[in-house]
Design a protein around this motif. Structure first.
Motif, PDB file in Angstrom:
ATOM      1  N   ALA A  80      68.819  44.705 -46.081  1.00 15.73           N
ATOM      2  CA  ALA A  80      69.119  45.924 -47.313  1.00 15.73           C
ATOM      3  C   ALA A  80      69.566  45.254 -48.477  1.00 15.73           C
ATOM      4  CB  ALA A  80      69.755  47.239 -46.746  1.00 15.73           C
ATOM      5  N   PRO A  81      69.570  45.980 -49.399  1.00 14.25           N
ATOM      6  CA  PRO A  81      69.979  45.422 -50.807  1.00 14.25           C
ATOM      7  C   PRO A  81      71.134  45.752 -50.610  1.00 14.25           C
ATOM      8  CG  PRO A  81      68.147  47.059 -51.041  1.00 14.25           C
ATOM      9  CD  PRO A  81      68.354  47.073 -49.693  1.00 14.25           C
ATOM     10  N   GLN A  82      72.036  44.773 -51.784  1.00  9.69           N
ATOM     11  CA  GLN A  82      73.436  45.000 -52.100  1.00  9.69           C
ATOM     12  C   GLN A  82      73.681  46.290 -52.462  1.00  9.69           C
ATOM     13  OE1 GLN A  82      75.493  42.242 -51.206  1.00  9.69           O
ATOM     14  NE2 GLN A  82      73.689  41.588 -50.253  1.00  9.69           N
ATOM     15  N   ALA A  83      75.249  46.897 -52.346  1.00 17.75           N
ATOM     16  CA  ALA A  83      75.584  47.893 -52.649  1.00 17.75           C
ATOM     17  C   ALA A  83      75.249  48.455 -54.143  1.00 17.75           C
ATOM     18  CB  ALA A  83      77.030  48.020 -52.534  1.00 17.75           C
ATOM     19  N   ARG A  84      75.432  47.437 -55.120  1.00 20.25           N
ATOM     20  CA  ARG A  84      75.179  47.645 -56.733  1.00 20.25           C
ATOM     21  C   ARG A  84      74.026  47.401 -57.133  1.00 20.25           C
ATOM     22  NH1 ARG A  84      81.335  45.770 -58.757  1.00 20.25           N
ATOM     23  NH2 ARG A  84      82.491  47.311 -57.439  1.00 20.25           N
ATOM     24  N   ASP A  85      72.867  46.934 -56.231  1.00 25.04           N
ATOM     25  CA  ASP A  85      71.605  46.664 -56.729  1.00 25.04           C
ATOM     26  C   ASP A  85      70.753  48.086 -56.687  1.00 25.04           C
ATOM     27  OD1 ASP A  85      69.138  45.727 -57.109  1.00 25.04           O
ATOM     28  OD2 ASP A  85      68.925  44.323 -55.335  1.00 25.04           O
ATOM     29  N   SER A  86      70.669  48.709 -57.695  1.00 27.39           N
ATOM     30  CA  SER A  86      70.107  49.958 -57.767  1.00 27.39           C
ATOM     31  C   SER A  86      68.460  49.657 -57.951  1.00 27.39           C
ATOM     32  CB  SER A  86      70.467  50.694 -59.209  1.00 27.39           C
ATOM     33  OG  SER A  86      70.502  49.870 -60.339  1.00 27.39           O
ATOM     34  N   ALA A  87      68.129  48.636 -58.631  1.00 29.93           N
ATOM     35  CA  ALA A  87      66.878  48.405 -58.552  1.00 29.93           C
ATOM     36  C   ALA A  87      66.252  48.100 -57.151  1.00 29.93           C
ATOM     37  CB  ALA A  87      66.356  47.090 -59.478  1.00 29.93           C
ATOM     38  N   GLY A  88      66.835  47.149 -56.389  1.00 29.85           N
ATOM     39  CA  GLY A  88      66.499  46.909 -55.280  1.00 29.85           C
ATOM     40  C   GLY A  88      66.488  48.284 -54.032  1.00 29.85           C
ATOM     41  N   ALA A 171      74.585  54.697 -48.427  1.00 32.67           N
ATOM     42  CA  ALA A 171      76.109  54.922 -47.950  1.00 32.67           C
ATOM     43  C   ALA A 171      76.333  54.015 -47.031  1.00 32.67           C
ATOM     44  CB  ALA A 171      76.303  56.220 -47.883  1.00 32.67           C
ATOM     45  N   LEU A 172      75.595  53.664 -46.123  1.00 32.72           N
ATOM     46  CA  LEU A 172      76.245  52.710 -44.953  1.00 32.72           C
ATOM     47  C   LEU A 172      76.419  51.534 -45.548  1.00 32.72           C
ATOM     48  CD1 LEU A 172      73.506  53.365 -42.019  1.00 32.72           C
ATOM     49  CD2 LEU A 172      76.117  53.954 -41.926  1.00 32.72           C
ATOM     50  N   VAL A 173      75.808  50.902 -46.582  1.00 35.72           N
ATOM     51  CA  VAL A 173      76.069  49.852 -47.313  1.00 35.72           C
ATOM     52  C   VAL A 173      77.222  49.773 -48.275  1.00 35.72           C
ATOM     53  CG1 VAL A 173      75.114  47.805 -48.970  1.00 35.72           C
ATOM     54  CG2 VAL A 173      73.725  48.869 -46.963  1.00 35.72           C
ATOM     55  N   SER A 174      77.150  50.893 -48.896  1.00 39.76           N
ATOM     56  CA  SER A 174      78.257  50.820 -50.008  1.00 39.76           C
ATOM     57  C   SER A 174      79.506  51.201 -49.660  1.00 39.76           C
ATOM     58  CB  SER A 174      77.770  51.909 -51.369  1.00 39.76           C
ATOM     59  OG  SER A 174      77.640  53.195 -50.500  1.00 39.76           O
ATOM     60  N   GLN A 175      79.780  52.311 -48.550  1.00 42.34           N
ATOM     61  CA  GLN A 175      80.971  52.748 -47.979  1.00 42.34           C
ATOM     62  C   GLN A 175      81.168  52.126 -46.734  1.00 42.34           C
ATOM     63  OE1 GLN A 175      82.274  56.655 -50.067  1.00 42.34           O
ATOM     64  NE2 GLN A 175      80.909  56.964 -48.106  1.00 42.34           N
ATOM     65  N   GLY A 176      80.041  52.127 -45.783  1.00 45.94           N
ATOM     66  CA  GLY A 176      80.455  51.862 -44.466  1.00 45.94           C
ATOM     67  C   GLY A 176      80.832  50.388 -44.448  1.00 45.94           C
ATOM     68  N   ALA A 177      80.184  49.499 -44.999  1.00 43.07           N
ATOM     69  CA  ALA A 177      80.346  48.072 -44.975  1.00 43.07           C
ATOM     70  C   ALA A 177      81.853  47.677 -45.514  1.00 43.07           C
ATOM     71  CB  ALA A 177      79.590  47.232 -45.731  1.00 43.07           C
ATOM     72  N   ILE A 189      72.554  46.457 -41.522  1.00 43.71           N
ATOM     73  CA  ILE A 189      72.487  47.826 -41.872  1.00 43.71           C
ATOM     74  C   ILE A 189      72.419  48.634 -40.376  1.00 43.71           C
ATOM     75  CG2 ILE A 189      70.175  48.037 -42.017  1.00 43.71           C
ATOM     76  CD1 ILE A 189      70.906  49.954 -44.527  1.00 43.71           C
ATOM     77  N   HIS A 190      71.619  48.020 -39.343  1.00 43.89           N
ATOM     78  CA  HIS A 190      71.495  48.619 -38.043  1.00 43.89           C
ATOM     79  C   HIS A 190      72.904  48.585 -37.347  1.00 43.89           C
ATOM     80  CE1 HIS A 190      70.207  50.190 -34.271  1.00 43.89           C
ATOM     81  NE2 HIS A 190      70.236  48.909 -33.699  1.00 43.89           N
ATOM     82  N   GLN A 191      73.808  47.487 -37.444  1.00 42.86           N
ATOM     83  CA  GLN A 191      74.998  47.360 -36.990  1.00 42.86           C
ATOM     84  C   GLN A 191      75.759  48.523 -37.625  1.00 42.86           C
ATOM     85  OE1 GLN A 191      75.690  43.288 -37.577  1.00 42.86           O
ATOM     86  NE2 GLN A 191      75.135  42.845 -35.390  1.00 42.86           N
ATOM     87  N   LEU A 192      75.703  48.900 -39.126  1.00 50.13           N
ATOM     88  CA  LEU A 192      76.459  49.670 -39.642  1.00 50.13           C
ATOM     89  C   LEU A 192      76.189  51.184 -39.020  1.00 50.13           C
ATOM     90  CD1 LEU A 192      76.344  48.304 -43.076  1.00 50.13           C
ATOM     91  CD2 LEU A 192      78.403  48.336 -41.754  1.00 50.13           C
ATOM     92  N   ASP A 193      75.076  51.357 -38.925  1.00 46.53           N
ATOM     93  CA  ASP A 193      74.464  52.736 -38.440  1.00 46.53           C
ATOM     94  C   ASP A 193      74.893  52.951 -37.080  1.00 46.53           C
ATOM     95  OD1 ASP A 193      72.531  52.757 -36.384  1.00 46.53           O
ATOM     96  OD2 ASP A 193      71.281  51.644 -37.335  1.00 46.53           O
ATOM     97  N   GLN A 194      75.050  52.105 -36.072  1.00 46.51           N
ATOM     98  CA  GLN A 194      75.805  51.985 -34.741  1.00 46.51           C
ATOM     99  C   GLN A 194      77.204  52.418 -34.804  1.00 46.51           C
ATOM    100  OE1 GLN A 194      74.412  48.110 -33.449  1.00 46.51           O
ATOM    101  NE2 GLN A 194      73.134  49.100 -31.640  1.00 46.51           N
ATOM    102  N   ARG A 195      77.974  51.877 -35.756  1.00 48.85           N
ATOM    103  CA  ARG A 195      79.211  52.156 -36.038  1.00 48.85           C
ATOM    104  C   ARG A 195      79.639  53.428 -36.530  1.00 48.85           C
ATOM    105  NH1 ARG A 195      84.044  52.340 -34.562  1.00 48.85           N
ATOM    106  NH2 ARG A 195      85.783  51.754 -36.220  1.00 48.85           N
TER     107      ARG A 195
END
Length: 231
Positions: A80-88, A171-177, A189-195
């Motif tokens: 998944a894109p990085q948290a601040r990569d809005s274009a991604g 949100a998983l990437v920007s807050q969860g990670a 990102i799948h490990q984050l959704d499992q968490r």
């Protein structure tokens, strides 16, 4: 004499990952067969009925999964894109929405009978767990909070909202990670959704979110955690 009690049928193992050859064969072929699709769904929802998913024809499975994999292919193993990569994230969302909803001429995964976002995203996450998460009611509770999502848990309005999936994933990437990823290598990102799912299933979490109790820490969530709005 007491009659013998019938043996209780054992429940299938939850989250028993199917053979990984399904993933390799699916990417090589460019689509999933009906049986492969069903085996992935059994992994996602071992204790629920899969009857509706047996209704589409083999041609429908081929067309829909071919379209979804073609939309997912440019992202394969890129994560998944990085948290601040809005274009991604904008590009990621466009691919996700197309894979999930498609169009009249090229329908997406959610067009199949019995398939809403939880089942559709299970297909995506199984085929490329580095790039796509699974959304379910427990993760929704953690990302969107009970105040905004309780009613949606009951009628599953969010379950057919591809935009909600995009917000959930970001949100998983920007807050969860930052909250849960404490050691290298980084969580997918799948490990984050499992968490998120594990936290959302916790009964203490459910009670505190339902009561909107922010004075007592919610297990697994930092005090600075901010819930997103359902789009």
């Amino acid at each position: 004499m007491t009659p013998a009690q019938p043996k209780k049928r054992p429940s299938p193992a939850y989250q028993a990952v199917p053979n990984y050859t399904i993933r390799g064969n699916g990417w090589k072929r460019g689509y999933l067969t009906p049986l492969e699709f069903l085996r992935i769904q059994a992994w996602k929802s071992a204790n629920s009925s899969l009857a509706y998913i047996t209704l589409p024809s083999e041609a429908e499975f081929t067309a829909v999964t071919s379209h979804a994999l073609s939309e997912m292919a440019p992202w394969r193993r890129k994560g998944a894109p990085q948290a601040r990569d809005s274009a991604g994230w904008a590009a990621w969302k466009a691919s996700a929405v197309s894979a999930l909803t498609g169009s009249a001429s090229s329908p997406g995964l959610c067009s199949l009978s019995g398939v809403a976002l939880p089942r559709a995203t299970a297909i995506m996450a199984f085929m490329d767990p580095e790039t796509w998460p699974i959304i379910d009611q427990h993760g929704v509770r953690v990302i969107f909070g009970s105040r905004s999502a309780t009613q949606d848990h009951r009628d599953y309005k969010w379950a057919n909202n591809a935009d909600a999936f995009a917000v959930y994933a970001e949100a998983l990437v920007s807050q969860g990670a930052p909250a849960w990823d404490t050691s290298p290598p980084s969580m997918t990102i799948h490990q984050l959704d499992q968490r998120a799912m594990q936290i959302g299933m916790d009964e203490r979490t459910k009670l505190r979110l339902r009561a909107h109790d922010r004075t007592t820490p919610v297990p697994g969530l930092p005090s600075s955690w901010k819930f997103r709005q359902l789009p």
